[in-house]
Design an enzyme around this catalytic site. Structure first.
Site, PDB file in Angstrom:
ATOM      1  N   GLY A 349      33.066  42.548  51.390  1.00  0.00           N
ATOM      2  CA  GLY A 349      32.472  41.242  51.130  1.00  0.00           C
ATOM      3  C   GLY A 349      32.206  40.500  52.415  1.00  0.00           C
ATOM      4  O   GLY A 349      32.214  41.074  53.505  1.00  0.00           O
ATOM      5  N   GLY A 350      31.968  39.211  52.289  1.00  0.00           N
ATOM      6  CA  GLY A 350      31.610  38.409  53.451  1.00  0.00           C
ATOM      7  C   GLY A 350      32.707  38.285  54.478  1.00  0.00           C
ATOM      8  O   GLY A 350      32.439  38.074  55.651  1.00  0.00           O
ATOM      9  N   GLY A 352      35.210  40.650  54.918  1.00  0.00           N
ATOM     10  CA  GLY A 352      35.729  41.924  55.369  1.00  0.00           C
ATOM     11  C   GLY A 352      35.931  42.909  54.231  1.00  0.00           C
ATOM     12  O   GLY A 352      35.763  42.573  53.057  1.00  0.00           O
ATOM     13  N   ASP A 465      33.368  29.058  45.323  1.00  0.00           N
ATOM     14  CA  ASP A 465      32.664  30.311  45.610  1.00  0.00           C
ATOM     15  C   ASP A 465      32.780  31.286  44.438  1.00  0.00           C
ATOM     16  O   ASP A 465      33.056  32.469  44.624  1.00  0.00           O
ATOM     17  CB  ASP A 465      33.202  30.946  46.892  1.00  0.00           C
ATOM     18  CG  ASP A 465      32.238  31.995  47.463  1.00  0.00           C
ATOM     19  OD1 ASP A 465      31.035  31.967  47.102  1.00  0.00           O
ATOM     20  OD2 ASP A 465      32.677  32.841  48.255  1.00  0.00           O
TER      21      ASP A 465
END
Length: 666
Positions: A349-350, A352, A465
């Site tokens: 993901g964003g 790691g 998120d």
């Protein structure tokens, strides 16, 4: 010269004042002592023992003139050592060891073993040969008695773990078995730490000893802003104020010598040298010490309300904290994940990659390894750990622990057999596994998890998120919301927050958050609405493309709105569902999704209302138009030049516009 009683009194007052001005340099700070294994007063060998103990302590005191650590034995019947804190000067070490030797002899006169701890040194003796054996019992702890705020609810023990575990690794690897360090916590203030072992034990024993103390600290020292744990072979200390840096003299040589076996001749020499090297320099200090100890040391453990009894019987293991956030060593994580092998990689993901792992007890785990380029800093990292640890709900992923080791920041979660929702929903092959009952269960579970965060948990939490990849599925396809790195807590009656640093994901952010930095529970409701429409259609809101549409910037939300207005909402459903679901319920759920993505926050329902809507067949209000003005913003081809190399996946971070305007473009 003759001194009258008045002159004598005046002289003593002058000496006392002088000693008060230099108190910190003369009197070491007493922490605790333990005497064990009593001997009988009338035992025939009592005099021999007392004589040998006196000789042993004299040898240790003399060695403190040039050493920071020394061990010695008397006729292989009595063993002893002293250890000075690694940063103190030779002068301070010598004074501390001399006073500690006298005190332990006085306090443990009828005991065959004893240990006494000061801030600056420790002295230990026993009839048993303990050299080379790591001992953590008896164990005592002291917390900061000088700070008016000795405890603080905001002082998470993770601050101590993040600082102390790397110090433990470094201290055990050094010849002196000693390491100091500091770190910065979330409010910008500093924390200071110390880890030290006696130098008769090896590296592995030192690590084991210090780690044992850190385990205990989780029970005794939660929310304390200053504390130390003291054991015979090692000790650790954690403070919010700097406590080290004595530079009143040269540091002591770290070298050690073999145990000394004194003879009658060198015993006399030892006594003469002691008079010259110790008695004269510290006479003035001892004078004040007698005055001071009569009013202070006499109080014992009650002094400052900071000293507790010896800790005993606390059986804990390093990696079993019964629901609390625990610390995993990097070596444990590497073994569990096969050194982060690609075969164990679950996804990325964003922040790691995520790896599957298995602990030595057979428990399966998921490890999120934050990338070195990750924008998730230490604050977000700690935020995620402490936040999830406080949340208990079947639709929220459970965090097991963490690891902070130099550049490595790792989060350890319960393993979810079916990984993320996105892996099924947007995969042409796996999506067939998502029949209507499963999608119904997933939507309801996400709604319940969000409702808990917003209304039922001890704290009102805004996730900020929510997206398909942050919903994990267990082996029974039950959904669990994950990734709380950007979550925020609302207190009391707070209903809205603002930020200049907007962090989120393309296509899921509410317009007021994306454009103005304003967020609330209604921001999460918007994200839920987007996710709900994705689940019902089987299509991504991001990069949505409809070949037959003339408007190539059309979003999934806009497409749903258009079909709903045209009475063709059935065309919005995933083709796998059309003939395999109750159409009236599915169309109603599209309606609910559109209510959640309305432009104005006040028009969106709460998550508790959404749960009621999903479970009932009552009439629904008509939705207002969603924010079509964001269609260009959501378009993946609109402005890629604004992203950086650190921006991975769909996560974004940008500064919102200061203008409080909204477009009415429909």
């Amino acid at each position: 010269m003759y001194l009258s009683p008045n002159n004598t009194t005046f002289l003593l007052i002058l000496i006392s004042i002088s000693m008060l001005m230099n108190h910190s340099n003369c009197i070491p700070t007493y922490n605790y002592h333990v005497c064990r294994d009593p001997i009988l007063e009338n035992a025939s060998n009592s005099d021999i023992f007392q004589s040998e103990l006196t000789s042993l302590l004299e040898i240790l005191s003399l060695a403190a003139s040039s050493k920071s650590f020394y061990n010695a034995s008397i006729s292989k019947r009595l063993y002893g050592l002293f250890l000075c804190r690694g940063d103190v000067s030779a002068k301070t070490c010598k004074k501390c060891t001399g006073i500690a030797s006298q005190e332990i002899k006085s306090k443990c006169v009828w005991n065959s073993s004893g240990v006494i701890w000061y801030d600056e040194c420790m002295v230990r003796y026993s009839k048993e040969n303990f050299f080379g054996v790591a001992k953590t019992s008896p164990l005592a702890f002291v917390w900061n008695t000088n700070d008016k705020n000795r405890t603080s609810p905001s002082e998470t023990h993770l601050n101590a773990q993040a600082l102390m575990y790397p110090l433990i690794q470094d201290a055990s690897s050094r010849k002196r078995r000693f390491k100091l360090g500091k770190s910065t916590v979330c409010d910008g203030s500093e924390r200071y730490g110390l880890a030290q072992c006696t130098r008769d034990i090896n590296k592995s024993s030192c690590i084991s000893c210090l780690t044992h103390l850190m385990n205990k600290s989780g029970q005794c020292c939660q929310h304390k802003v200053g504390w130390r744990l003291l054991a015979p072979s090692c000790y650790i200390r954690y403070e919010k104020d700097i406590f080290y840096g004595d530079t009143t003299g040269p540091l002591i040589s770290p070298n050690t010598q073999k145990p000394v076996l004194p003879t009658k001749d060198n015993g006399k020499r030892v006594q003469k040298l002691l008079i010259f090297h110790m008695i004269i320099p510290i006479t003035s200090c001892l004078l004040f010490y007698l005055i001071w100890s009569s009013t202070q040391l006499r109080k014992g453990p009650q002094q400052g309300e900071g000293l507790t009894d010896v800790i005993q019987g606390m059986n804990v293991t390093h990696e079993d904290n019964k629901g609390e956030v625990q610390y995993f060593s990097l070596s444990t994580i590497k073994v569990a994940t096969n050194s982060f092998s690609d075969d164990n990689k679950l996804g990325e993901g964003g922040f790691g990659p995520v790896f599957k792992g298995k602990l030595s007890n057979g428990k399966e785990i998921a490890v999120k390894r934050l990338s070195f380029k990750s924008r998730q800093g230490i604050e977000e990292f700690k935020n995620e750990m402490t936040l999830i640890a406080k949340l208990q709900h079947k639709n929220l992923v459970r965090i097991l622990g963490c690891c902070i080791d130099r550049n490595e920041k790792l989060l350890v979660y319960e393993y979810m057999a079916n990984t993320g929702l996105d892996a099924f929903l947007f995969d042409q092959n796996k999506c067939v596994n998502l029949d209507w009952p499963k999608r119904e269960k997933i939507i309801n579970g996400i709604a319940r998890g969000l409702s808990y965060l917003h209304e039922d948990s001890r704290l009102k939490i805004i996730h900020r998120d929510l997206k398909a990849s942050n919903v994990l599925l267990d082996e029974d396809m039950n959904p669990k919301i994950s990734d709380f790195g950007t979550a925020r807590i609302f207190y009391s009656d707070q209903i809205e927050g603002t930020t200049e640093k907007v962090v989120g994901t393309y296509g899921y952010m509410a317009p007021e958050y994306a454009l103005e930095g304003s967020f609330s529970v209604k921001s999460d409701v918007y994200s839920f609405g987007v996710l709900m429409l994705e689940i019902l259609s089987g299509r991504k809101n991001i990069n949505f493309y409809q070949p037959e549409s003339r408007d190539q910037t059309l979003t999934l939300i806009a497409y749903a709105w258009r079909l709903w207005n045209d009475g063709k909402e059935q065309e919005f459903l995933d083709r796998l569902l059309v003939k395999a679901c109750p159409i009236d319920v599915a169309l109603r759920w599209i309606h609910i999704g559109l209510l959640c993505v309305q432009e104005r926050p006040k028009d969106r329902p709460t998550m508790s209302s959404v749960i009621l809507m999903l479970a009932s067949s009552t009439s629904l209000p008509q939705p207002l138009a969603p924010p079509f003005s964001l269609s260009n913003y959501y378009d993946n081809t609109s402005d890629q030049s604004s992203t950086t190399e650190e921006e991975e996946d769909d996560d974004i971070e940008f500064q919102p516009s200061s203008a409080k305007t909204k477009s009415n473009d429909t």
